[in-house]
Design a protein around this motif. Structure first.
Motif, PDB file in Angstrom:
ATOM      1  N   LEU A  15      -6.918  45.345 -49.517  1.00 53.73           N
ATOM      2  CA  LEU A  15      -5.463  45.502 -49.525  1.00 53.73           C
ATOM      3  C   LEU A  15      -4.895  45.204 -50.909  1.00 53.73           C
ATOM      4  O   LEU A  15      -3.956  45.859 -51.361  1.00 53.73           O
ATOM      5  N   SER A  16      -5.476  44.230 -51.604  1.00 47.41           N
ATOM      6  CA  SER A  16      -5.016  43.900 -52.947  1.00 47.41           C
ATOM      7  C   SER A  16      -5.140  45.099 -53.882  1.00 47.41           C
ATOM      8  O   SER A  16      -4.249  45.368 -54.691  1.00 47.41           O
ATOM      9  N   ARG A  17      -6.231  45.834 -53.782  1.00 49.67           N
ATOM     10  CA  ARG A  17      -6.435  47.022 -54.622  1.00 49.67           C
ATOM     11  C   ARG A  17      -5.424  48.116 -54.274  1.00 49.67           C
ATOM     12  O   ARG A  17      -4.902  48.795 -55.157  1.00 49.67           O
ATOM     13  N   PHE A  18      -5.155  48.298 -52.989  1.00 51.07           N
ATOM     14  CA  PHE A  18      -4.165  49.296 -52.568  1.00 51.07           C
ATOM     15  C   PHE A  18      -2.785  48.956 -53.137  1.00 51.07           C
ATOM     16  O   PHE A  18      -2.095  49.815 -53.692  1.00 51.07           O
ATOM     17  N   LEU A 162     -10.862  52.286 -56.692  1.00 45.95           N
ATOM     18  CA  LEU A 162     -10.650  51.563 -55.441  1.00 45.95           C
ATOM     19  C   LEU A 162     -11.969  51.033 -54.876  1.00 45.95           C
ATOM     20  O   LEU A 162     -12.014  49.985 -54.222  1.00 45.95           O
ATOM     21  N   GLN A 163     -13.040  51.750 -55.141  1.00 52.49           N
ATOM     22  CA  GLN A 163     -14.366  51.357 -54.650  1.00 52.49           C
ATOM     23  C   GLN A 163     -15.080  50.376 -55.576  1.00 52.49           C
ATOM     24  O   GLN A 163     -16.204  49.958 -55.286  1.00 52.49           O
ATOM     25  N   GLY A 164     -14.460  50.017 -56.690  1.00 55.01           N
ATOM     26  CA  GLY A 164     -15.081  49.105 -57.627  1.00 55.01           C
ATOM     27  C   GLY A 164     -15.939  49.779 -58.673  1.00 55.01           C
ATOM     28  O   GLY A 164     -16.706  49.116 -59.377  1.00 55.01           O
ATOM     29  N   ALA A 165     -15.813  51.104 -58.816  1.00 53.97           N
ATOM     30  CA  ALA A 165     -16.687  51.854 -59.718  1.00 53.97           C
ATOM     31  C   ALA A 165     -16.470  51.526 -61.189  1.00 53.97           C
ATOM     32  O   ALA A 165     -17.361  51.744 -62.008  1.00 53.97           O
ATOM     33  N   LEU A 166     -15.301  50.976 -61.534  1.00 55.03           N
ATOM     34  CA  LEU A 166     -15.047  50.634 -62.933  1.00 55.03           C
ATOM     35  C   LEU A 166     -15.862  49.433 -63.403  1.00 55.03           C
ATOM     36  O   LEU A 166     -15.878  49.126 -64.593  1.00 55.03           O
ATOM     37  N   ASP A 167     -16.548  48.763 -62.488  1.00 55.32           N
ATOM     38  CA  ASP A 167     -17.476  47.709 -62.903  1.00 55.32           C
ATOM     39  C   ASP A 167     -18.611  48.288 -63.737  1.00 55.32           C
ATOM     40  O   ASP A 167     -19.256  47.570 -64.509  1.00 55.32           O
ATOM     41  N   LEU A 168     -18.863  49.578 -63.577  1.00 50.27           N
ATOM     42  CA  LEU A 168     -19.881  50.294 -64.362  1.00 50.27           C
ATOM     43  C   LEU A 168     -19.186  51.474 -65.036  1.00 50.27           C
ATOM     44  O   LEU A 168     -19.224  52.604 -64.537  1.00 50.27           O
ATOM     45  N   PRO A 169     -18.542  51.240 -66.169  1.00 52.09           N
ATOM     46  CA  PRO A 169     -17.683  52.268 -66.791  1.00 52.09           C
ATOM     47  C   PRO A 169     -18.390  53.573 -67.112  1.00 52.09           C
ATOM     48  O   PRO A 169     -17.823  54.650 -66.910  1.00 52.09           O
ATOM     49  N   ALA A 287      -5.862  51.436 -62.977  1.00 51.12           N
ATOM     50  CA  ALA A 287      -6.110  50.031 -63.292  1.00 51.12           C
ATOM     51  C   ALA A 287      -5.738  49.124 -62.125  1.00 51.12           C
ATOM     52  O   ALA A 287      -6.462  48.171 -61.807  1.00 51.12           O
ATOM     53  N   GLY A 288      -4.608  49.408 -61.474  1.00 53.33           N
ATOM     54  CA  GLY A 288      -4.186  48.598 -60.342  1.00 53.33           C
ATOM     55  C   GLY A 288      -5.183  48.630 -59.201  1.00 53.33           C
ATOM     56  O   GLY A 288      -5.378  47.624 -58.503  1.00 53.33           O
ATOM     57  N   ALA A 289      -5.821  49.778 -58.991  1.00 48.39           N
ATOM     58  CA  ALA A 289      -6.838  49.899 -57.953  1.00 48.39           C
ATOM     59  C   ALA A 289      -8.086  49.094 -58.292  1.00 48.39           C
ATOM     60  O   ALA A 289      -8.877  48.756 -57.421  1.00 48.39           O
ATOM     61  N   HIS A 290      -8.265  48.795 -59.562  1.00 50.31           N
ATOM     62  CA  HIS A 290      -9.416  48.004 -60.012  1.00 50.31           C
ATOM     63  C   HIS A 290      -9.120  46.506 -59.999  1.00 50.31           C
ATOM     64  O   HIS A 290      -9.902  45.719 -59.448  1.00 50.31           O
ATOM     65  N   TYR A 291      -7.992  46.116 -60.567  1.00 50.63           N
ATOM     66  CA  TYR A 291      -7.690  44.694 -60.747  1.00 50.63           C
ATOM     67  C   TYR A 291      -6.976  44.060 -59.555  1.00 50.63           C
ATOM     68  O   TYR A 291      -7.031  42.844 -59.377  1.00 50.63           O
ATOM     69  N   GLY A 292      -6.270  44.861 -58.768  1.00 48.45           N
ATOM     70  CA  GLY A 292      -5.550  44.321 -57.626  1.00 48.45           C
ATOM     71  C   GLY A 292      -4.154  43.851 -57.979  1.00 48.45           C
ATOM     72  O   GLY A 292      -3.775  43.710 -59.145  1.00 48.45           O
ATOM     73  N   HIS A 318      -3.061  51.434 -46.390  1.00 46.11           N
ATOM     74  CA  HIS A 318      -4.282  50.660 -46.143  1.00 46.11           C
ATOM     75  C   HIS A 318      -4.635  50.688 -44.661  1.00 46.11           C
ATOM     76  O   HIS A 318      -5.818  50.830 -44.293  1.00 46.11           O
ATOM     77  N   MET A 319      -3.645  50.577 -43.807  1.00 46.05           N
ATOM     78  CA  MET A 319      -3.883  50.669 -42.365  1.00 46.05           C
ATOM     79  C   MET A 319      -4.408  52.051 -41.992  1.00 46.05           C
ATOM     80  O   MET A 319      -5.362  52.177 -41.210  1.00 46.05           O
ATOM     81  N   LEU A 320      -3.801  53.097 -42.558  1.00 45.03           N
ATOM     82  CA  LEU A 320      -4.252  54.463 -42.293  1.00 45.03           C
ATOM     83  C   LEU A 320      -5.685  54.662 -42.770  1.00 45.03           C
ATOM     84  O   LEU A 320      -6.509  55.270 -42.076  1.00 45.03           O
TER      85      LEU A 320
END
Length: 354
Positions: A15-18, A162-169, A287-292, A318-320
């Motif tokens: 939810l934080s990423r959303f 949103l899936q955390g993919a930016l951890d591996l740029p 960026a917001g989808a990455h950092y929350g 997020h609910m949807l």
């Protein structure tokens, strides 16, 4: 990524990423309006502007059909205004026809569809659905493939973030290239590129430029503008927004040490000048989808019109998303844009990029 940042953002599709994605998108649009159209924006001016946000008087952006109805002359390109007027007609039988009618049937290749694409990534867990519905959504206003494919690229970037993919740029950018190779392989897209005298697969080519810039030890703002652009065409702004996020994953000498990655991303986007509000909006969503949501300064949120609505809509999406995550996608999108019949001159290109 630090352990503290990871804990704040939560796991994939948290939810934080959303909340971070939508609020930072609105935030980028709000604060970016200060420098829109400027050819040169000193970083000192950017930092002064951002530090002034505590006074609760900054920020004036809003999007969507309801906002348009309330304030039709506020912040919308002339082409979009005409499309929205036609879409409101009760006699309209084909919702995509107004966009196809623009510019003598050649359509717009601007970045408006792309800056509105983030919610598609937050509504659908399956990347095929993200691509399909981002394409359909953008086609309401942008019937040229260089417009709607920009929206697809932006939605994919938010989806991956949103899936955390930016951890591996490097994997992040290579995945985007692979996805866009498929998106840009149809005949309508190839024909549009030929007519507009662009690379065979324009967005793929720009993403390769992003990858090249990532491998350089130092990159000047002038080089970024020269290589990627900062204009109102989707091709000249969506890859630029993606680079802003990637470039600001690590601290930069020109930016304050106390800035986190999201703050760096917004500031750097503004320093590029040009279409600052749209580029900062798109970079903010990724960026917001990455950092929350926790990465966005409260003082920035408070001064931004629309942030509260964005936050509430993020919770609904997020609910949807959770409800649909157990179901399958609907497959790859088909690109149904009309191919272009003749090349546009420079004046038409500028107008079509609205």
């Amino acid at each position: 990524m630090t352990a503290a940042r990871a804990a704040a953002a939560g796991g994939p599709a948290s939810l934080s990423r959303f909340r971070g994605a939508l609020v930072a998108a609105v935030l980028g649009d709000c604060v970016g309006g200060e420098f829109e159209g400027a050819e040169e924006v000193p970083m000192e001016s950017v930092l002064q502007h951002l530090s002034s946000l505590d006074d609760d008087t900054k920020g004036n952006a809003g999007h969507g059909s309801q906002e348009y109805s309330a304030s039709p002359g506020r912040g919308y390109g002339s082409g979009v205004i005409q499309v929205l007027k036609k879409l409101s007609s009760p006699q309209l039988s084909d919702v995509y026809q107004p966009a196809r009618d623009q510019f003598n049937g050649r359509g717009s290749f601007g970045n408006g569809g792309a800056m509105r694409a983030a919610p598609f990534a937050l509504a659908f867990p399956n990347p095929a659905d993200v691509k399909k519905f981002a394409h359909r959504g953008a086609m309401l206003t942008h019937s040229c493939s260089l417009g709607y494919n920009g929206a697809v690229l932006q939605a994919l970037a938010v989806h991956l973030s949103l899936q955390g993919a930016l951890d591996l740029p490097l994997k992040f950018i290579s995945t985007l290239i692979i996805e866009m190779e498929d998106v840009e392989s149809n005949e309508a897209t190839l024909n549009d590129a030929r007519i507009l005298k662009e690379a065979e697969k324009p967005f793929c080519e720009r993403l390769h430029r992003v990858s090249d810039l990532m491998h350089r030890s130092k990159v000047s703002i002038e080089e970024v503008i020269s290589e990627l652009g900062n204009g109102i065409a989707a091709l000249h702004s969506v890859p630029t927004a993606i680079f802003c996020v990637l470039h600001c994953l690590q601290p930069r000498e020109c930016l304050p040490e106390n800035y986190g990655g999201l703050e760096r991303t917004i500031a750097y986007s503004l320093a590029l000048g040009g279409d600052t509000d749209t580029i900062a909006c798109m970079a903010g969503a990724i960026a917001g989808a990455h950092y929350g949501i926790e990465a966005i300064p409260q003082s920035w949120i408070k001064c931004c019109e629309g942030a509260e609505d964005a936050d509430m809509n993020a919770e609904r999406l997020h609910m949807l998303y959770q409800q649909t995550s157990q179901g399958g996608g609907t497959g790859e999108p088909s690109c149904g844009a009309e191919s272009q019949s003749k090349a546009s001159n420079g004046t038409e290109k500028k107008a079509r990029a609205e």
